[in-house]
Design a protein around this motif. Structure first.
Motif, PDB file in Angstrom:
ATOM      1  N   UNK A 105      -4.314  -1.487  -5.735  1.00 45.62           N
ATOM      2  CA  UNK A 105      -3.652  -0.991  -6.764  1.00 45.62           C
ATOM      3  C   UNK A 105      -2.289  -0.614  -6.500  1.00 45.62           C
ATOM      4  N   UNK A 106      -1.942  -0.269  -5.134  1.00 42.37           N
ATOM      5  CA  UNK A 106      -0.535  -0.248  -4.876  1.00 42.37           C
ATOM      6  C   UNK A 106      -0.301  -0.547  -3.575  1.00 42.37           C
ATOM      7  N   UNK A 107       0.994  -0.614  -3.095  1.00 42.75           N
ATOM      8  CA  UNK A 107       1.386  -0.913  -1.635  1.00 42.75           C
ATOM      9  C   UNK A 107       2.615  -0.175  -1.301  1.00 42.75           C
ATOM     10  N   UNK A 108       2.382   0.833  -0.283  1.00 41.48           N
ATOM     11  CA  UNK A 108       3.325   1.407   0.188  1.00 41.48           C
ATOM     12  C   UNK A 108       3.689   1.276   1.808  1.00 41.48           C
ATOM     13  N   UNK A 109       4.915   1.524   2.122  1.00 43.44           N
ATOM     14  CA  UNK A 109       5.142   1.520   3.497  1.00 43.44           C
ATOM     15  C   UNK A 109       5.197   2.933   4.172  1.00 43.44           C
ATOM     16  N   UNK A 110       4.929   2.986   5.498  1.00 39.01           N
ATOM     17  CA  UNK A 110       4.758   4.129   6.098  1.00 39.01           C
ATOM     18  C   UNK A 110       6.140   4.875   6.305  1.00 39.01           C
ATOM     19  N   UNK A 111       7.237   4.193   5.976  1.00 43.02           N
ATOM     20  CA  UNK A 111       8.546   4.841   6.099  1.00 43.02           C
ATOM     21  C   UNK A 111       8.843   5.618   4.848  1.00 43.02           C
ATOM     22  N   UNK A 112       7.974   5.676   3.946  1.00 38.54           N
ATOM     23  CA  UNK A 112       8.466   6.349   2.491  1.00 38.54           C
ATOM     24  C   UNK A 112       8.265   7.666   2.860  1.00 38.54           C
ATOM     25  N   UNK A 113       8.829   8.641   1.921  1.00 39.24           N
ATOM     26  CA  UNK A 113       9.047   9.965   2.004  1.00 39.24           C
ATOM     27  C   UNK A 113       7.850  10.674   1.419  1.00 39.24           C
ATOM     28  N   UNK A 114       7.269  11.841   1.916  1.00 35.43           N
ATOM     29  CA  UNK A 114       5.967  12.199   1.587  1.00 35.43           C
ATOM     30  C   UNK A 114       5.875  12.347  -0.081  1.00 35.43           C
ATOM     31  N   UNK A 115       6.975  12.961  -0.560  1.00 35.68           N
ATOM     32  CA  UNK A 115       6.961  12.782  -2.168  1.00 35.68           C
ATOM     33  C   UNK A 115       6.456  11.687  -2.951  1.00 35.68           C
ATOM     34  N   UNK A 116       6.815  10.561  -2.449  1.00 37.57           N
ATOM     35  CA  UNK A 116       6.782   9.237  -2.913  1.00 37.57           C
ATOM     36  C   UNK A 116       5.163   8.710  -2.525  1.00 37.57           C
ATOM     37  N   UNK A 117       4.802   9.064  -1.556  1.00 37.73           N
ATOM     38  CA  UNK A 117       3.134   8.950  -1.188  1.00 37.73           C
ATOM     39  C   UNK A 117       2.334   9.922  -2.155  1.00 37.73           C
ATOM     40  N   UNK A 118       2.770  11.281  -2.337  1.00 32.74           N
ATOM     41  CA  UNK A 118       1.903  11.962  -3.121  1.00 32.74           C
ATOM     42  C   UNK A 118       1.840  11.285  -4.614  1.00 32.74           C
ATOM     43  N   UNK A 119       3.153  10.949  -5.117  1.00 33.29           N
ATOM     44  CA  UNK A 119       3.260  10.352  -6.492  1.00 33.29           C
ATOM     45  C   UNK A 119       2.440   9.060  -6.531  1.00 33.29           C
ATOM     46  N   UNK A 120       2.422   8.131  -5.550  1.00 31.90           N
ATOM     47  CA  UNK A 120       1.684   7.010  -5.611  1.00 31.90           C
ATOM     48  C   UNK A 120       0.056   7.247  -5.565  1.00 31.90           C
ATOM     49  N   UNK A 121      -0.319   8.098  -4.717  1.00 26.97           N
ATOM     50  CA  UNK A 121      -1.744   8.531  -4.784  1.00 26.97           C
ATOM     51  C   UNK A 121      -2.207   9.080  -6.292  1.00 26.97           C
ATOM     52  N   UNK A 122      -1.487   9.821  -6.753  1.00 30.55           N
ATOM     53  CA  UNK A 122      -1.716  10.194  -8.201  1.00 30.55           C
ATOM     54  C   UNK A 122      -1.590   8.931  -9.084  1.00 30.55           C
TER      55      UNK A 122
END
Length: 211
Positions: free
Chosen positions: A104-121
């Motif tokens: 569903x999505x593709x994130x890099x480990x360098x992302x800020x925590x807020x971006x990770x939280x938003x992506x999970x939601x």
């Protein structure tokens, strides 16, 4: 959600980070693709946070494909979870393979925590979630797709880039040398080259090599 990463320290850090966030609950962890399949079947998480490189054995893309396809061995059954890739690798080949497998999505480990939280939601709600860098790559690939290689041709090209001979490639992929030569001919034609070195250079320029 379920965390899948082959590094225990990474999983511990993610669990601690996510546990401090309202609305996100980590229900389990997995250190391999096979373990992720088994754990997802048992716990039925809404979202799986999946790394791509998982050491020896099943890689993340294979785990995603099996997890999301009822016909694949090891599929958990029932409603499939949303899978969000979290990785260090951002090559076009990795992105394309993960999204084609159903991520569903593709994130890099360098992302800020807020971006990770938003992506999970977003993933939990069924919305696509891509990091800015990945979005740029996808858009660039749409505008300039470059040569279209089959999965087998990509496999052979990757081993070619690793310095393997035709015989070694044939042994690695359980093919005959004649078949490898045929595939190489198709690769050369698609890339518009005549030599092995030129094929590797062109593939690198078009980001066709994983890793």
């Amino acid at each position: 959600m379920l965390l899948c990463d082959d590094h225990a320290m990474v999983r511990a850090g993610l669990r601690a980070l996510l546990s401090s966030t309202d609305g996100i609950e980590v229900v389990g962890e997995a250190a391999s693709g096979a373990e992720a399949l088994a754990t997802a079947a048992r716990l039925r998480p809404d979202v799986v946070l999946m790394d791509l490189q998982l050491g020896d054995g099943m890689d993340g893309v294979t785990a995603i494909r099996r997890m999301l396809s009822p016909a694949e061995p090891g599929a958990p059954g029932g409603p499939a979870p949303r899978v969000l890739v979290l990785t260090m690798f951002d090559t076009d080949a990795d992105i394309a393979r993960a999204l084609a497998a159903g991520a569903t999505g593709y994130l890099l480990k360098a992302e800020r925590p807020e971006s990770l939280f938003a992506a999970i939601r977003d993933a939990a709600a069924g919305r696509p979630a891509l990091s800015g860098t990945v979005t740029d790559r996808v858009m660039s690939r749409i505008r300039d797709p470059g040569p279209a290689l089959t999965e087998r041709e990509r496999d052979i090209l990757g081993r070619l880039a690793g310095g393997l001979t035709n015989r070694e490639i044939a042994r690695a992929l359980f093919l005959s040398e004649a078949t490898v030569k045929t595939h190489l001919g198709h690769i050369y034609t698609k890339l518009g080259v005549r030599t092995r070195a030129a094929a590797v250079a062109t593939a690198t320029r078009h980001r066709l090599l994983a890793g």
